[in-house]
Design a protein around this motif. Sequence first.
Motif, PDB file in Angstrom:
ATOM      1  N   ARG A  17      36.262   2.632 -31.419  1.00  0.00           N
ATOM      2  CA  ARG A  17      37.464   1.794 -31.351  1.00  0.00           C
ATOM      3  C   ARG A  17      37.114   0.488 -30.643  1.00  0.00           C
ATOM      4  O   ARG A  17      37.376   0.326 -29.442  1.00  0.00           O
ATOM      5  CB  ARG A  17      38.589   2.542 -30.635  1.00  0.00           C
ATOM      6  CG  ARG A  17      38.960   3.860 -31.334  1.00  0.00           C
ATOM      7  CD  ARG A  17      40.250   4.439 -30.852  1.00  0.00           C
ATOM      8  NE  ARG A  17      40.504   5.743 -31.447  1.00  0.00           N
ATOM      9  CZ  ARG A  17      41.126   5.946 -32.606  1.00  0.00           C
ATOM     10  NH1 ARG A  17      41.538   4.902 -33.317  1.00  0.00           N
ATOM     11  NH2 ARG A  17      41.337   7.178 -33.065  1.00  0.00           N
ATOM     12  N   PRO A  18      36.468  -0.448 -31.369  1.00  0.00           N
ATOM     13  CA  PRO A  18      36.049  -1.716 -30.757  1.00  0.00           C
ATOM     14  C   PRO A  18      37.203  -2.433 -30.085  1.00  0.00           C
ATOM     15  O   PRO A  18      38.302  -2.540 -30.634  1.00  0.00           O
ATOM     16  CB  PRO A  18      35.515  -2.516 -31.957  1.00  0.00           C
ATOM     17  CG  PRO A  18      35.123  -1.479 -32.964  1.00  0.00           C
ATOM     18  CD  PRO A  18      36.124  -0.377 -32.804  1.00  0.00           C
ATOM     19  N   GLY A  19      36.939  -2.914 -28.879  1.00  0.00           N
ATOM     20  CA  GLY A  19      37.950  -3.635 -28.118  1.00  0.00           C
ATOM     21  C   GLY A  19      38.812  -2.754 -27.260  1.00  0.00           C
ATOM     22  O   GLY A  19      39.490  -3.247 -26.348  1.00  0.00           O
ATOM     23  N   ALA A  20      38.818  -1.434 -27.503  1.00  0.00           N
ATOM     24  CA  ALA A  20      39.591  -0.510 -26.675  1.00  0.00           C
ATOM     25  C   ALA A  20      38.854  -0.279 -25.355  1.00  0.00           C
ATOM     26  O   ALA A  20      37.645  -0.505 -25.260  1.00  0.00           O
ATOM     27  CB  ALA A  20      39.798   0.805 -27.406  1.00  0.00           C
ATOM     28  N   PRO A  21      39.537   0.177 -24.308  1.00  0.00           N
ATOM     29  CA  PRO A  21      38.862   0.453 -23.030  1.00  0.00           C
ATOM     30  C   PRO A  21      37.759   1.491 -23.188  1.00  0.00           C
ATOM     31  O   PRO A  21      37.830   2.384 -24.042  1.00  0.00           O
ATOM     32  CB  PRO A  21      39.998   0.982 -22.147  1.00  0.00           C
ATOM     33  CG  PRO A  21      41.239   0.414 -22.734  1.00  0.00           C
ATOM     34  CD  PRO A  21      40.991   0.371 -24.214  1.00  0.00           C
ATOM     35  N   PHE A  22      36.728   1.356 -22.348  1.00  0.00           N
ATOM     36  CA  PHE A  22      35.671   2.358 -22.304  1.00  0.00           C
ATOM     37  C   PHE A  22      36.249   3.635 -21.686  1.00  0.00           C
ATOM     38  O   PHE A  22      36.891   3.586 -20.636  1.00  0.00           O
ATOM     39  CB  PHE A  22      34.502   1.876 -21.448  1.00  0.00           C
ATOM     40  CG  PHE A  22      33.935   0.545 -21.858  1.00  0.00           C
ATOM     41  CD1 PHE A  22      33.392   0.355 -23.110  1.00  0.00           C
ATOM     42  CD2 PHE A  22      33.938  -0.521 -20.973  1.00  0.00           C
ATOM     43  CE1 PHE A  22      32.864  -0.871 -23.490  1.00  0.00           C
ATOM     44  CE2 PHE A  22      33.410  -1.743 -21.326  1.00  0.00           C
ATOM     45  CZ  PHE A  22      32.879  -1.925 -22.590  1.00  0.00           C
ATOM     46  N   LEU A  23      36.000   4.777 -22.304  1.00  0.00           N
ATOM     47  CA  LEU A  23      36.485   6.053 -21.782  1.00  0.00           C
ATOM     48  C   LEU A  23      35.304   6.918 -21.370  1.00  0.00           C
ATOM     49  O   LEU A  23      34.321   7.022 -22.096  1.00  0.00           O
ATOM     50  CB  LEU A  23      37.319   6.787 -22.839  1.00  0.00           C
ATOM     51  CG  LEU A  23      38.587   6.083 -23.328  1.00  0.00           C
ATOM     52  CD1 LEU A  23      39.299   6.952 -24.362  1.00  0.00           C
ATOM     53  CD2 LEU A  23      39.519   5.759 -22.170  1.00  0.00           C
ATOM     54  N   GLY A  24      35.406   7.542 -20.197  1.00  0.00           N
ATOM     55  CA  GLY A  24      34.330   8.399 -19.709  1.00  0.00           C
ATOM     56  C   GLY A  24      34.087   9.579 -20.629  1.00  0.00           C
ATOM     57  O   GLY A  24      35.030  10.169 -21.179  1.00  0.00           O
ATOM     58  N   THR A  25      32.814   9.947 -20.784  1.00  0.00           N
ATOM     59  CA  THR A  25      32.421  10.928 -21.793  1.00  0.00           C
ATOM     60  C   THR A  25      31.663  12.119 -21.218  1.00  0.00           C
ATOM     61  O   THR A  25      31.663  13.196 -21.804  1.00  0.00           O
ATOM     62  CB  THR A  25      31.522  10.240 -22.849  1.00  0.00           C
ATOM     63  OG1 THR A  25      32.260   9.183 -23.459  1.00  0.00           O
ATOM     64  CG2 THR A  25      31.054  11.201 -23.918  1.00  0.00           C
ATOM     65  N   GLY A  26      31.008  11.960 -20.075  1.00  0.00           N
ATOM     66  CA  GLY A  26      30.031  12.938 -19.609  1.00  0.00           C
ATOM     67  C   GLY A  26      30.539  14.350 -19.452  1.00  0.00           C
ATOM     68  O   GLY A  26      29.769  15.301 -19.513  1.00  0.00           O
ATOM     69  N   GLU A  27      31.854  14.527 -19.238  1.00  0.00           N
ATOM     70  CA  GLU A  27      32.400  15.866 -19.012  1.00  0.00           C
ATOM     71  C   GLU A  27      33.401  16.287 -20.085  1.00  0.00           C
ATOM     72  O   GLU A  27      34.064  17.312 -19.950  1.00  0.00           O
ATOM     73  CB  GLU A  27      33.069  15.898 -17.632  1.00  0.00           C
ATOM     74  CG  GLU A  27      32.082  15.633 -16.501  1.00  0.00           C
ATOM     75  CD  GLU A  27      32.748  15.098 -15.245  1.00  0.00           C
ATOM     76  OE1 GLU A  27      32.863  15.876 -14.285  1.00  0.00           O
ATOM     77  OE2 GLU A  27      33.145  13.914 -15.221  1.00  0.00           O
ATOM     78  N   ALA A  28      33.503  15.501 -21.139  1.00  0.00           N
ATOM     79  CA  ALA A  28      34.560  15.723 -22.129  1.00  0.00           C
ATOM     80  C   ALA A  28      34.390  17.008 -22.926  1.00  0.00           C
ATOM     81  O   ALA A  28      35.370  17.577 -23.416  1.00  0.00           O
ATOM     82  CB  ALA A  28      34.633  14.530 -23.080  1.00  0.00           C
ATOM     83  N   ALA A  29      33.150  17.487 -23.102  1.00  0.00           N
ATOM     84  CA  ALA A  29      32.914  18.639 -23.983  1.00  0.00           C
ATOM     85  C   ALA A  29      33.014  19.982 -23.275  1.00  0.00           C
ATOM     86  O   ALA A  29      33.055  21.028 -23.939  1.00  0.00           O
ATOM     87  CB  ALA A  29      31.529  18.514 -24.633  1.00  0.00           C
ATOM     88  N   GLN A  30      33.056  20.004 -21.931  1.00  0.00           N
ATOM     89  CA  GLN A  30      32.959  21.275 -21.202  1.00  0.00           C
ATOM     90  C   GLN A  30      34.069  22.257 -21.574  1.00  0.00           C
ATOM     91  O   GLN A  30      33.816  23.387 -21.969  1.00  0.00           O
ATOM     92  CB  GLN A  30      32.994  21.018 -19.695  1.00  0.00           C
ATOM     93  CG  GLN A  30      31.941  20.075 -19.174  1.00  0.00           C
ATOM     94  CD  GLN A  30      30.541  20.519 -19.492  1.00  0.00           C
ATOM     95  OE1 GLN A  30      29.846  19.867 -20.266  1.00  0.00           O
ATOM     96  NE2 GLN A  30      30.109  21.617 -18.927  1.00  0.00           N
ATOM     97  N   GLY A  31      35.329  21.838 -21.389  1.00  0.00           N
ATOM     98  CA  GLY A  31      36.441  22.741 -21.648  1.00  0.00           C
ATOM     99  C   GLY A  31      36.603  23.106 -23.112  1.00  0.00           C
ATOM    100  O   GLY A  31      36.741  24.295 -23.463  1.00  0.00           O
ATOM    101  N   PRO A  32      36.622  22.112 -24.017  1.00  0.00           N
ATOM    102  CA  PRO A  32      36.782  22.444 -25.432  1.00  0.00           C
ATOM    103  C   PRO A  32      35.741  23.429 -25.962  1.00  0.00           C
ATOM    104  O   PRO A  32      36.057  24.291 -26.789  1.00  0.00           O
ATOM    105  CB  PRO A  32      36.671  21.081 -26.127  1.00  0.00           C
ATOM    106  CG  PRO A  32      37.178  20.108 -25.109  1.00  0.00           C
ATOM    107  CD  PRO A  32      36.691  20.653 -23.794  1.00  0.00           C
ATOM    108  N   THR A  33      34.498  23.325 -25.486  1.00  0.00           N
ATOM    109  CA  THR A  33      33.444  24.212 -25.984  1.00  0.00           C
ATOM    110  C   THR A  33      33.677  25.651 -25.550  1.00  0.00           C
ATOM    111  O   THR A  33      33.572  26.587 -26.363  1.00  0.00           O
ATOM    112  CB  THR A  33      32.069  23.736 -25.498  1.00  0.00           C
ATOM    113  OG1 THR A  33      31.837  22.401 -25.953  1.00  0.00           O
ATOM    114  CG2 THR A  33      30.968  24.648 -26.007  1.00  0.00           C
ATOM    115  N   GLY A  34      33.973  25.859 -24.264  1.00  0.00           N
ATOM    116  CA  GLY A  34      34.223  27.221 -23.789  1.00  0.00           C
ATOM    117  C   GLY A  34      35.375  27.872 -24.527  1.00  0.00           C
ATOM    118  O   GLY A  34      35.317  29.054 -24.910  1.00  0.00           O
TER     119      GLY A  34
END
Length: 746
Positions: free
Chosen positions: A698-715
Amino acid sequence: MTVIPATDRRGFLKAAGSITLAFAIPAGDALAQAAALAGAKPKLPGDMETNRKLGSWLRIGADGAVTLLVGKVELGQGILTAVTQICADELDVDIGRVKLISGDTAQSPNEGTTAGSFSMPNCAPAVRQAAAEVRALLIEMAAAKTGKPAEGWTVADGAMSGPDGAKASYWELASGLSLEREATGAVKPKNPADYKYVGKEFPRLDFPGKFTGQAMFVQELRPEGLLFGQVVRPPTYKAKLTALDTSAAEKMPGVVKVVKNGSFVGVVAQREEQAVAAAAALAAAAKWEVEKALPTSDGIFDWLQKTKPAKVIETKKQPRNGGDPAVKTLEATYFRPYHMHGSIGTSAAVAVLGADGVMTIDTHSQSVFETSEAIAMMLGVDKSKVRCRHVQGSGCYGHNMADDAAADAALLAAAVPGRPVKLQYTREQEHRWEPYGSAMVIKTKAGVDKDGNVLDWDLELFSTPHGTRPGSHAGNLLSARYLEKPFEMPTPQNGGPPNYAADRNGIALYDFPGHNVLTNFITDMPVRVSSTRGLGAYANVFAIESFMDELARAAGVDPIQYRLRHLKDPRGRDVIAKAAETFGWDKWQKKDGRGRGIGFAKYKNIAGYCAVALEVEVNKRNGRVRVVRAVAAADSGHLVNPDGVRNQIEGGLIQSLSWTLKEEVKFDDTRVTSEDWVTYPILTFADVPPVEVVLIDRPGAPFLGTGEAAQGPTGAALANAVADATGVRFRRGPFTPERVKAGLTA
């Protein structure tokens, strides 16, 4: 021309021959005046708000070098590569010119702890603004020097071209550039369409050194005159040293110093094996008073629910207003055990007490600024007398023993002034003494209508703290509690709902008419705990997304369609749809022993979106779960380095699989018994499935943190896939073969 003295914070630069030169730049002053007219102290982006001087972030050298300074540190998440891309693009210089200094308390801007997926949202906008303003200043200087208008200038790798053939360069203007001025916030960064590096697949800057075996990790440092240290840990958390004869150890080969301070015991030797041998001798000679007080790893969940919480927090209170009563109520309880960071390389640090009285520590801490202050408190010196420099470690995301290693190295180095001391823990020490991710209990309840739609959603969680980082207080450093004059550990705080510690992601992103979340925050800690990747989000999302699947199945509705019924957020809907499409959800054919599952969350409800779909195979004879394939879809806003984002999602997914399939800290009533890779197994290469990551840019949108995004959904996706494969719901991890087999035969 005026020579401006260096500030105290960077006074050491003066000794290195670096000076700051300035002369009046009318156009630059005009920028500041414009900002002043708009209102005093304009709000600046990200971490620039608390580090407002341009010189805190950038230096331009007459030699053609650009130095970028950041307070965030590299943990393997690729942040330093990403901010370098941004800097090079906004300045219009070749990326190879940018030299980076990160996490040095004597030089870098104080950006606090590198944690919480805040690096891109907070550091990246600051770097972008600083580089944009410095470029604008240099163009105005070139215009003033050549007598040409400031409009119409272009820059290519620092070479400047202006109206009527005017020429200049950053490097010839550098001697007159003063960055000891506050940013104005008035300069608009570039249009994303004009970026050369941002948004492109760009290789990590630290990879070449790692691939070729350069000494890049703190564990590999070998400064001249290096000595080696080891510490002797008590047998249990609350043990007290009652007697210790150090004479035999002091006579052992290579021993330089035995350090004893209360119940803290350490040794410094010429060689590492000598330090290890001497520490073993000291451990054998030590006598301890030992207390049996732990509830055991099997009893921890009962303990959590019976222990009176220090605080009961109404994380969300939204009772349903009117409407028909629910026709059915469903309930379920989910459990998370303690998890280790499981750092492959044990924590280490190198410290030296200089002739100037400054303790300099090379550390892989994520909180160099706070840790330096905590160590100063422990040593009883002014905080200016402790300097931490971040060096990468083969470590983790979260608060492992990096800070403790820095403190222990400092305690030992203080006993041998002028000699650097390296300390690295043994595997047993790291496993038994690191601060674990907290065990949790999450109770869910939902009242539904005749079609199975949620009317009333209630979630109640029980958790000990998820944050005991140094936080500028010595009491959070392990060894400081065992000194002759011990430092008491400060009472941990939850950090504030809804997006911080125990209740992180405890509020579902779904739109329920009635929505209540209650947090039972327990400050007693049977075992040592602190931040692991995602904090409470892993357990909370595991519970929310598992329960959503249970509700969908009870309603006879496809799990994805059920989620979309309750989700209005368009970006959340997009990642779920993208994950389903890439997985082939609608075309998937059921096979015996095979199952599929989906999990979704927006990390902290303010950071990156992630949806994970998994296919698993469950061997019903022995209970073994094999993940056949994994698909993840992510939306991190404006993508700076897509490859880096994919790496983060994939890495988080694999770690979460390891937690959910294998990991659990075991302890009896006295001590932690998980002390090696046999008693605390983790996922191996043979267990890792093929992983496909698709990104929504999403060019121009704010940068969103990613490093921990997959932990909960994966479990959650794993739990849902196992339930789909077996028809049995498992609500407590890890899903070991023994636990799964027992569940299938119950």
